[in-house]
Design an enzyme around this catalytic site. Structure first.
Site, PDB file in Angstrom:
ATOM      1  N   ASP A   1       3.608 -29.951  14.414  1.00 38.61           N
ATOM      2  CA  ASP A   1       2.902 -29.360  15.534  1.00 38.61           C
ATOM      3  C   ASP A   1       2.035 -28.242  14.975  1.00 38.61           C
ATOM      4  O   ASP A   1       2.513 -27.135  14.687  1.00 38.61           O
ATOM      5  CB  ASP A   1       3.927 -28.831  16.542  1.00 38.61           C
ATOM      6  CG  ASP A   1       3.295 -28.271  17.807  1.00 38.61           C
ATOM      7  OD1 ASP A   1       2.323 -27.487  17.679  1.00 38.61           O
ATOM      8  OD2 ASP A   1       3.765 -28.585  18.895  1.00 38.61           O
ATOM      9  N   ILE A   2       0.762 -28.537  14.808  1.00 37.15           N
ATOM     10  CA  ILE A   2      -0.150 -27.615  14.127  1.00 37.15           C
ATOM     11  C   ILE A   2      -1.111 -27.032  15.153  1.00 37.15           C
ATOM     12  O   ILE A   2      -1.980 -27.732  15.691  1.00 37.15           O
ATOM     13  CB  ILE A   2      -0.917 -28.339  12.999  1.00 37.15           C
ATOM     14  CG1 ILE A   2       0.077 -29.006  12.040  1.00 37.15           C
ATOM     15  CG2 ILE A   2      -1.805 -27.352  12.258  1.00 37.15           C
ATOM     16  CD1 ILE A   2       1.102 -28.075  11.427  1.00 37.15           C
ATOM     17  N   GLU A   3      -0.940 -25.749  15.428  1.00 36.95           N
ATOM     18  CA  GLU A   3      -1.751 -25.063  16.422  1.00 36.95           C
ATOM     19  C   GLU A   3      -1.813 -23.580  16.087  1.00 36.95           C
ATOM     20  O   GLU A   3      -1.210 -23.118  15.119  1.00 36.95           O
ATOM     21  CB  GLU A   3      -1.180 -25.282  17.824  1.00 36.95           C
ATOM     22  CG  GLU A   3       0.303 -24.934  17.957  1.00 36.95           C
ATOM     23  CD  GLU A   3       0.843 -25.209  19.346  1.00 36.95           C
ATOM     24  OE1 GLU A   3       0.264 -24.651  20.306  1.00 36.95           O
ATOM     25  OE2 GLU A   3       1.840 -25.936  19.475  1.00 36.95           O
ATOM     26  N   GLY A   4      -2.536 -22.837  16.884  1.00 35.93           N
ATOM     27  CA  GLY A   4      -2.636 -21.400  16.664  1.00 35.93           C
ATOM     28  C   GLY A   4      -3.198 -21.063  15.296  1.00 35.93           C
ATOM     29  O   GLY A   4      -4.090 -21.731  14.771  1.00 35.93           O
TER      30      GLY A   4
END
Length: 398
Positions: A93-96
């Site tokens: 989960d790659i975010e921010g």
């Protein structure tokens, strides 16, 4: 998980998130525990016929590739997760701030490509934010880099939530799914229909953070959309905080996509003899019942003949007429044909049956695939990049 499963029959979960403690050591963000925590719960779920996806990253804690700066060490750290929990699917989960860390994103993809080369059974999924029109450029670039580095991304799970535009959450989710399917078709050179087979959809169950609301009726509509379009993964955020208070209503709705009560994953193989069925309910067949080396392996109407009697060995072999199912010339390219050949112990003759029905050739890391896709008699079988499509799902004898 146990309470949800007992209430609804749902058996498939994503556990989130693993984040970096320091260096190459991850830990569970919510509890602070290290790798190995929750093993008994996971094993109980697997014993009931379910499984889990282990997810790393998330909105706040970062991801291991940011602190583990050696590709070989990062590869080993990911392998340790797979081996410790006995699972074969990793989600990222790659975010921010993690999304903007280009060096970490590239390092992660290098490590995942190396991990899949070591263990072709490992499936990699990316969970990414999405707009109503599809994946934004940064998110798309993560996938493009993964492709360039040789990572077989089996699923792109889009977060159909928190769109922040004041519009209907369901309509935004459907629009995002359509846009992403078009993007993945272009990225991977596949049909839009096949692209849906690589997509996951994950809304927030109920109240979103931006005052939008995803209702149980919305969930039913999204489940129907996912089932109709062959979407690979359907999930929601999250069981404990959002769904438990509803009596696990969202779990019940989304579990319909498995047939109502969940499905038991097929065994990895070992000892069974009988027919192998696949696309169009046709049988895997040796053309002309010919045992000569190089004879085509194909789809054909099931007829009970010896040409359709396959023995699945604990060593990964799949045999008929005294010969092995073999990838021609040990090829690894998409479209390489599958044939019958003298058993020789090579990786070209080693197959692993996955919980979703895929049959992966360990030498290439690719799936047994019905060309076309077609279920016509005589359709040749080949290997192709795995994308959880119905023409890559196989029922093996037990």
């Amino acid at each position: 998980m146990a309470a949800d499963m007992n209430a609804t029959g749902l058996k498939y979960y994503t556990l989130a998130f693993l984040i970096p403690r320091s260096g190459c050591t991850p830990y569970w963000e919510a509890s602070g525990e290290g790798i190995g925590a929750y093993t008994s719960q996971i094993n109980a779920l697997k014993a009931a016929g379910g499984t889990v996806i282990i997810s790393s990253g998330g909105a706040e804690g970062g991801e291991l590739a940011q602190t583990c700066t050696s590709v070989s060490s990062l590869t080993a750290a990911y392998a340790n997760i797979v081996n410790t929990y006995g699972i074969n699917r990793l989600d990222f989960d790659i975010e921010g701030g993690t999304l903007g860390d280009t060096a970490a994103n590239q390092r992660r993809n290098q490590a995942l490509a190396a991990l899949q080369a070591q263990n072709p059974a490992v499936q990699v999924a990316y969970t990414l934010a999405v707009d109503p029109g599809g994946l934004p450029s940064q998110e798309y670039n993560v996938l493009s880099d993964a492709k360039s580095k040789g990572v077989n991304v089996s699923a792109v799970n889009i977060m159909t939530m928190d769109f922040g535009n004041g519009q209907n959450a369901l309509n935004d989710a459907l629009s995002a799914a359509r846009g992403t399917a078009s993007q993945l078709a272009g990225l991977y050179g596949i049909s839009t229909s096949a692209a849906y087979g690589r997509i996951g959809l994950t809304p927030i169950a109920g109240q979103n953070d931006d005052n939008e609301y995803f209702s149980q009726s919305d969930a039913q509509t999204l489940e129907s959309f996912a089932a109709t379009n062959g979407v690979q993964e359907l999930s929601f955020w999250e069981v404990d905080y959002y769904d438990k208070g509803t009596g696990y209503a969202y779990s019940r709705i989304f579990n319909q996509i498995t047939g109502g009560g969940g499905t038991t994953p097929p065994p990895p193989g070992g000892g069974g003899t009988g027919q192998i069925t696949g696309y169009g309910n046709k049988c895997v067949d040796v053309a002309g019942a010919n045992s000569a080396n190089g004879t085509a392996v194909q789809l054909y109407d099931c007829n009970g003949s010896n040409a359709q009697q396959w023995t699945v060995g604990s060593d990964g072999t799949v045999k008929a007429l005294g010969k092995c199912m073999d990838v021609t010339a040990a090829g690894t390219a998409d479209g390489t044909k599958v044939q019958l050949y003298d058993c020789n112990g090579s990786a070209a003759q080693s197959w692993q049956h996955q919980s979703n029905g895929e049959l992966i050739n360990t030498g290439s890391g690719k799936c047994l695939d019905a060309t076309g896709p077609s279920s016509a008699n005589g359709t040749r079988l080949q290997i192709w990049t795995c994308f959880n499509s119905s023409n890559q799902h196989w029922n093996l004898p037990s």
